[in-house]
Enzyme design. Sequence first.
Site, PDB file in Angstrom:
ATOM      1  N   CYS A  12      26.026  35.814  33.295  1.00 51.55           N
ATOM      2  CA  CYS A  12      25.477  37.088  33.734  1.00 51.55           C
ATOM      3  C   CYS A  12      26.248  38.215  33.039  1.00 51.55           C
ATOM      4  CB  CYS A  12      25.583  37.233  35.254  1.00 51.55           C
ATOM      5  SG  CYS A  12      27.293  37.243  35.863  1.00 51.55           S
ATOM      6  N   HIS A  36      34.629  31.363  37.843  1.00 53.10           N
ATOM      7  CA  HIS A  36      34.687  30.034  38.456  1.00 53.10           C
ATOM      8  C   HIS A  36      34.113  28.976  37.519  1.00 53.10           C
ATOM      9  CE1 HIS A  36      35.276  31.286  42.940  1.00 53.10           C
ATOM     10  NE2 HIS A  36      36.392  31.215  42.253  1.00 53.10           N
ATOM     11  N   HIS A  70      35.632  38.426  40.417  1.00 49.14           N
ATOM     12  CA  HIS A  70      35.359  38.454  41.857  1.00 49.14           C
ATOM     13  C   HIS A  70      36.135  39.549  42.581  1.00 49.14           C
ATOM     14  CE1 HIS A  70      34.267  34.206  40.849  1.00 49.14           C
ATOM     15  NE2 HIS A  70      33.223  34.545  41.566  1.00 49.14           N
ATOM     16  N   CYS A  92      33.415  42.569  38.457  1.00 48.45           N
ATOM     17  CA  CYS A  92      31.998  42.811  38.191  1.00 48.45           C
ATOM     18  C   CYS A  92      31.535  44.048  38.962  1.00 48.45           C
ATOM     19  CB  CYS A  92      31.177  41.597  38.626  1.00 48.45           C
ATOM     20  SG  CYS A  92      29.396  41.837  38.477  1.00 48.45           S
ATOM     21  N   GLU A 122      35.739  36.830  46.433  1.00 48.87           N
ATOM     22  CA  GLU A 122      34.942  38.056  46.430  1.00 48.87           C
ATOM     23  C   GLU A 122      34.864  38.655  47.831  1.00 48.87           C
ATOM     24  OE1 GLU A 122      30.291  39.302  46.407  1.00 48.87           O
ATOM     25  OE2 GLU A 122      30.858  37.769  44.940  1.00 48.87           O
ATOM     26  N   THR A 158      27.521  38.639  46.643  1.00 50.03           N
ATOM     27  CA  THR A 158      26.553  38.871  45.563  1.00 50.03           C
ATOM     28  C   THR A 158      25.716  37.651  45.208  1.00 50.03           C
ATOM     29  OG1 THR A 158      28.284  38.390  43.937  1.00 50.03           O
ATOM     30  CG2 THR A 158      27.924  40.699  44.514  1.00 50.03           C
ATOM     31  N   CYS A 186      23.342  40.247  43.571  1.00 47.34           N
ATOM     32  CA  CYS A 186      23.246  40.525  42.138  1.00 47.34           C
ATOM     33  C   CYS A 186      21.833  40.231  41.631  1.00 47.34           C
ATOM     34  CB  CYS A 186      24.274  39.671  41.397  1.00 47.34           C
ATOM     35  SG  CYS A 186      24.108  39.693  39.606  1.00 47.34           S
ATOM     36  N   SER A 215      30.222  29.582  43.821  1.00 44.34           N
ATOM     37  CA  SER A 215      29.239  29.810  44.879  1.00 44.34           C
ATOM     38  C   SER A 215      27.822  29.882  44.328  1.00 44.34           C
ATOM     39  CB  SER A 215      29.566  31.112  45.630  1.00 44.34           C
ATOM     40  OG  SER A 215      28.564  31.410  46.581  1.00 44.34           O
ATOM     41  N   ASN A 216      27.626  30.603  43.223  1.00 41.91           N
ATOM     42  CA  ASN A 216      26.259  30.762  42.723  1.00 41.91           C
ATOM     43  C   ASN A 216      25.706  29.445  42.184  1.00 41.91           C
ATOM     44  OD1 ASN A 216      26.019  30.874  39.536  1.00 41.91           O
ATOM     45  ND2 ASN A 216      27.934  31.889  40.024  1.00 41.91           N
TER      46      ASN A 216
END
Length: 274
Positions: A12, A36, A70, A92, A122, A158, A186, A215-216
């Site tokens: 991203c 991460h 984060h 970010c 985060e 996010t 996000c 996490s994402n």
Amino acid sequence: MKIKMAKNYGFCFGVKRAIQIAEKTKDSITFGPLIHNPKEISRLQFKFGVKVEENTQAISNGQNVIIRTHGITKSDLQTLKDKNVQITDATCPYVTKPQQIVESMSKEGYQIVIFGDKTHPEVKGVMSYATTPPLVVGSLEEIQAAKIKKKVALVSQTTKQAQNLLQIASYLITHCSETRIFNTICNATFDNQESARELSEEVDVMVIVGGKSSSNTKQLLNIALQNCPDSYLVEDENDVQLQWFEGKNLCGITAGASTPDWIIDKVKEKILSI
């Protein structure tokens, strides 16, 4: 084995920016892992001398310190400033936003509700900007069981799913006299999740590439599993297992926001060779 890539996947904006900062700031220290993805962290250390430190006491005056994507807690940031280190902030912008919202809303007397994982760096950082301890919930059930005030402000980690944020927001609207809702998910996360959802409906097997602590990336796996039971998370090509593809014709691939192209390419090569 045929492969179809998700429409949106991989690095991203925030991660690209952080990587560029780290590559330009050679022989520096990142406070906590920059992103991460352990493979990319190892590459930055080997090629650019960028090391990870998670204890402010181990950082000496005059060192170059990069703040991870984060973000960090307000107190840790102040400690670093007091040490006279050279700080480069790679937080970010999507993470900075909820920090600012929480600080502002808590000063105005709102109870802060954060939809997220309280152990995630985060969320820890966002929590630290509240003037009173915020309420952190990970599900609708948790907010239903919590004690909430009449005046609340809601933000989200996010990388969370928008539909789950909406559930919590709807509950607060019907149980509080005043609710301020801030969509801090996000945009890139949302696009990646929607692409993973669409692709998982088309394929026989789904592979999600990314760090197992991300996490994402975990969210992408959970979304894929809803439509494709044969969905798997891999950090690199070495995690790919032959038996996953037996009797399958089409493999879908997506990747977390912290996953570099060079790892994705190696995973693709491994699957194409099956």
